[in-house]
Design an enzyme around this catalytic site. Structure first.
Site, PDB file in Angstrom:
ATOM      1  N   ASP A 112       0.974  -1.474   0.176  1.00 34.27           N
ATOM      2  CA  ASP A 112      -0.306  -0.052  -0.248  1.00 34.27           C
ATOM      3  C   ASP A 112       0.969   1.724  -0.221  1.00 34.27           C
ATOM      4  OD1 ASP A 112      -1.242   2.398   0.749  1.00 34.27           O
ATOM      5  OD2 ASP A 112      -3.243   0.927   1.696  1.00 34.27           O
ATOM      6  N   HIS A 113       1.446   1.816  -1.083  1.00 31.84           N
ATOM      7  CA  HIS A 113       1.617   3.163  -1.621  1.00 31.84           C
ATOM      8  C   HIS A 113       1.823   3.763  -0.015  1.00 31.84           C
ATOM      9  CE1 HIS A 113      -0.498   4.740  -4.261  1.00 31.84           C
ATOM     10  NE2 HIS A 113       0.069   5.047  -3.695  1.00 31.84           N
ATOM     11  N   HIS A 166      -6.149   2.488   0.992  1.00 28.98           N
ATOM     12  CA  HIS A 166      -4.720   3.883   1.683  1.00 28.98           C
ATOM     13  C   HIS A 166      -5.955   4.469   2.913  1.00 28.98           C
ATOM     14  CE1 HIS A 166      -3.056   3.036  -2.134  1.00 28.98           C
ATOM     15  NE2 HIS A 166      -4.051   2.954  -3.004  1.00 28.98           N
TER      16      HIS A 166
END
Lengths: 350, 515
Positions: B200-201, B264
């Site tokens: 999950d950047h 996110h």
């Protein structure tokens, strides 16, 4: 911002520095003032204020600070204290103009005795104070001054009498607060080279060669023998080698063997060290060397399985870049504290 | 030649504070795709330029198109010149790209995986036999399962004890709980959970990481971080983009809730709401986050969803002064679409710390500006003394800006200079860019290094993903399976969302923070 013709900016009475700084900012609504540290630079050289102003223009790109430049004319007969203010502004992200304030002081003659009062009354509160002492440590460098500092940066490459300077530094530091962090730029100058060398031994197959190292070669630039000795002291400390220098010889000793040490001086060039090489056998060696063709170090481990050849970031070769790198790393510099006694022994400081 | 040793490297001591990445072969599935060109290769290149890429690390691009390794390298070089955080350096690229190869295969072709299985040991032999393999699924999600099955069938993750095999999975991790469980089952059949890295950047962003530092590295916030002092929390992700570049095809099958909230924004919520972890290990942090997900109060039925969730589509409007079409007129979006490019939720956490504190979370396309931020709204001071007068915005607000313009600000009330007693909110502001001149590494750089080092702290664990889906599924079911679904609101492109979202907060006596 008010125009100033002098590189130091606007000359102001010392008593009204803060008021003049406020005016400076009120006149320029487009800029943002920023500071993370108080960064003081002390020098007794004649042209120091102008030179350091130019350096700060580079350093403040990456390190917002309240910069305090101190030029000290110790031997001047007349007693004078003068001050200038200016700001170093850089576009941030192509949008905002972010500025660091600079206060410059020229203290001559007896005025230098008021350094604590004059200079350190102008610190940005709550922010740490980093003092970069340029050149020889003089009589001004004494415990009362050092007590105000969070980080002290010195440069052993600038010292004529290295043993005497280290002795003086040691004496003063004995009375310094325990939290004071000391950086020697001669140690900073080898950071990336040490990191590159360390990375050659991350592979367990390479790590296994460390006890079998039989020789060390370091090529240093003129004036940077201390950088080489620091690296040697680091190897000695980390690998458990004993330093027992005899006249003219720096060979180190492991329980099994003597490690032959060769320090050589190269022609002048970029950086402090040109190469660092560890030898195990005739075929097995680990090398980090400056490559004149690019801004990276070449790294090699010859005839080791797996053999390696690569690139690693090199140490900055400008003073501004070096200071920026040091400020960025911060830390407690415990490694320097640990290796320094060995380094001093190698340098002939009893 | 000395025997191999497991001794740690004494020369590293004091030089590096993070876990060291290990040399490995990174196999990227979907190597010709956008993610590889824009993010993964530039991230690996920047890691190399920083001197952090372990010697001997190789990259194999696995994709369907026919091309040579030379051609693949040339394409990557061209995109790296545009995308790299640091200027492209020919010497570094030349050194890096020596270890980049291309492997052509269909994702479902067993033969291609067997050829890869034969190729990997050759590469590993060149770096001394260590069979560390990092498989990166950078392809479309419908290919995840076939690829994982083929990896298992070709025994690519069987390193025979000579190294490790890990997998990085890009979102979406399924499209509902059932598909996430199915994907996780396939993952678990191929890789153990400890070697599975769900990326999950957002968690790799500097400000997301700083959330924990802000909360637990300072003594002033944590005593106030509870329902006694905090009135509510808002988490906003606003985008100006619509469905440009053909992204409507994917987006119209996903929607804002699945695409952004499930992963996110719920991850950000977990970082804001979690208890102090017992330590900073991967499981220490993830245990603290899963407790937040477990305390998400489920929405009860269609009515519950209608009360606490607003979904909306944009209609024609303007962005940056230019006219833009409505969502249903976008390229590759169905004219009858019931997918939401905007969603706002009121979330409650049923735990001791957050009882009675709503978390308002919103995400929208075609909003006036691009920003992601978390704002913590403190309770108002008692209405005595200075607060007798009716002062708008008199509560203190702590804002953590995730992107862009990363930073933190605190709104406090201050007296306006003058003889009269008048007060105004003022902002104390910290900008990363202003204070730290140097650009932060990209999130993918940090996350790739972590995966190579075996540190899963910033990756989602199976139970986090599934618990988040369980919460989201209730809403999706109410929207798509009920005979009386909550209505789809609308808002003009370029506005701050539908009136219904404003009304949801107004009903609680609150307003959305003006951004």
């Amino acid at each position: 911002m008010r125009a100033a013709t002098d590189i130091l900016g606007l000359e102001v009475p010392i008593a009204s520095i803060e008021a003049e700084l406020r005016k400076l900012w009120e006149a320029d609504e487009a800029s943002t003032k920023a500071s993370l540290i108080n960064f003081a630079i002390y020098s007794e050289a004649d042209d120091a204020l102008a030179r350091n102003t130019a350096l700060l223009a580079e350093i403040t790109r990456d390190h917002s600070c309240r910069a305090i430049l101190i030029g000290a004319g110790l031997d001047r007969a007349e007693s004078h204290a003068r001050a200038w203010i200016t700001a170093h502004c850089h576009l941030s992200g192509g949008r905002k103009s972010v500025c660091s304030e600079q206060l410059a002081f020229q203290l001559d003659g007896k005025a230098i005795g008021r350094i604590r009062n004059i200079v350190f009354a102008h610190l940005e509160s709550d922010l740490p104070l980093v003092l970069w002492w340029q050149g020889e440590l003089s009589r001004i460098f004494e415990p009362h001054l050092v007590n105000l500092i969070d980080r002290l940066i010195v440069d052993a490459a600038e010292w004529r009498d290295v043993p005497a300077q280290f002795r003086l530094l040691g004496e003063v530091l004995k009375q310094a607060p325990p939290g004071l962090v000391v950086h020697d730029l001669e140690w900073t100058r080898s950071f990336q080279m040490r990191l590159a060398l360390a990375s050659l031994f991350d592979d367990p197959a390479a790590t296994a060669w460390l006890p079998g190292i039989t020789g060390v070669r370091i090529a240093h630039r003129p004036g940077h023998r201390i950088a080489a000795l620091h690296v040697l002291a680091w190897l000695s400390t980390q690998l458990g080698w004993q330093a027992d220098p005899v006249l003219g010889r720096l060979d180190l000793h492991s329980p099994n063997q003597t490690i032959r040490v060769e320090l050589s001086e190269t022609a002048p060039g970029d950086g402090a060290l040109e190469s660092l090489e560890l030898m195990a056998t005739a075929d097995v060696r680990f090398l980090v060397a400056r490559d004149p063709a690019c801004t990276y170090y070449r790294t090699e481990s010859g005839e080791v399985i797996p053999p390696h050849r690569g690139l690693a970031p090199s140490d900055p070769h400008t003073l501004g870049g070096l200071i920026s790198a040091q400020l960025e790393r911060a830390g407690t510099n415990s490694l320097l504290r640990r290796i320094l006694p060995v380094s001093l022994r190698l340098a002939g400081v009893g | 030649m000395p025997a191999h040793s497991t001794l740690s490297n004494p020369l590293r001591e004091g030089l590096t504070s993070r876990a060291l990445p290990e040399p490995c072969t990174v196999v990227i599935f979907g190597a010709t795709g956008d993610l590889t060109h824009r993010k993964l290769i530039p991230a690996l290149y920047n890691i190399a330029a920083d001197g952090d890429l372990p010697p001997g690390t190789s990259v194999i691009g696995f994709a369907r198109r026919d091309k040579s390794s030379d051609g693949f390298q040339a394409e990557l070089e061209a995109s790296n010149r545009d995308q790299s955080r640091q200027p492209h350096n020919d010497a570094v690229w030349s050194e890096f790209s020596r270890h980049v190869e291309y492997h052509r295969s269909e994702f479902g072709d067993p033969e291609g995986y067997l050829r890869l299985a034969a190729r990997l040991p050759e590469i590993e032999a060149r770096r001394g036999g260590r069979a560390n393999r990092l498989f990166y699924l950078a392809c479309s999600p419908d290919q995840f399962e076939p690829i994982l099955c083929q990896i298992a069938a070709a025994r690519l993750c069987d390193t025979g004890g000579a190294g490790w095999a890990r997998v990085i999975v890009e979102k979406p991790f399924g499209r509902d709980l059932a598909s996430a469980q199915q994907l996780n089952a396939v993952l678990a059949g191929t890789f153990p959970e400890r070697e599975t890295y769900r990326i999950d950047h957002y968690l790799g962003k500097e400000t997301a990481q700083n959330l924990m530092v802000l909360r637990f590295g300072n003594s002033i916030f944590e005593p106030l971080w509870n329902n006694r002092f905090i009135d509510h929390v808002q988490i906003t992700c606003a985008e100006t983009l619509g469905m440009e570049g053909g992204r409507g095809a994917y987006y119209d099958s996903a929607g804002a809730l699945r695409d952004m909230i499930q992963n996110h924004l719920l991850q950000l919520l977990a970082l804001v709401a979690m208890e102090p972890p017992v330590d900073l290990s991967a499981d220490g942090v993830r245990d603290a986050k899963i407790n937040v997900f477990r305390s998400l109060r489920p929405m009860e039925g269609v009515e519950g969803v209608a009360r606490s969730v607003v979904r909306a589509q944009y209609v024609a409007g303007s962005i940056d002064g230019k006219g833009v079409v409505g969502y249903r007129e976008e390229d590759r979006v169905s004219p009858e679409s019931m997918t939401e490019p905007y969603v706002a939720l009121r979330i409650h956490l049923d735990n001791w710390r957050w009882e009675g504190v709503p978390f308002y979370v919103r995400m929208g396309k075609r909003l006036p500006k691009k920003t992601t931020e978390i704002s913590v709204h403190f309770r108002k001071a008692p209405s005595v003394l200075f607060n007798r007068m009716n002062l708008e915005m008199r509560e203190n607000v702590l804002v953590m800006r995730i992107q862009p313009d990363e930073g933190i600000s605190l709104r406090v009330i201050s007296k306006i200079p003058g003889g009269n007693l008048r007060m105004e909110p003022v902002k104390m502001d910290f900008h990363y860019r202003t204070s730290f001149g140097k650009a932060s590494p990209e999130a993918y750089e940090r996350l790739l290094l972590d995966a190579m080092a075996g540190d899963a702290t910033l990756f989602a664990r199976r139970d986090e993903v599934e618990t988040a889906w369980r919460f989201i599924d209730t809403i999706e079911r109410a929207w798509h399976e009920s005979s009386t679904p909550p209505s789809m609101a609308s808002y003009p492109a370029g506005s701050w969302g539908p009136a219904e979202a404003d009304a949801m907060l107004a009903g609680d006596g609150r307003i959305w923070r003006r951004l």
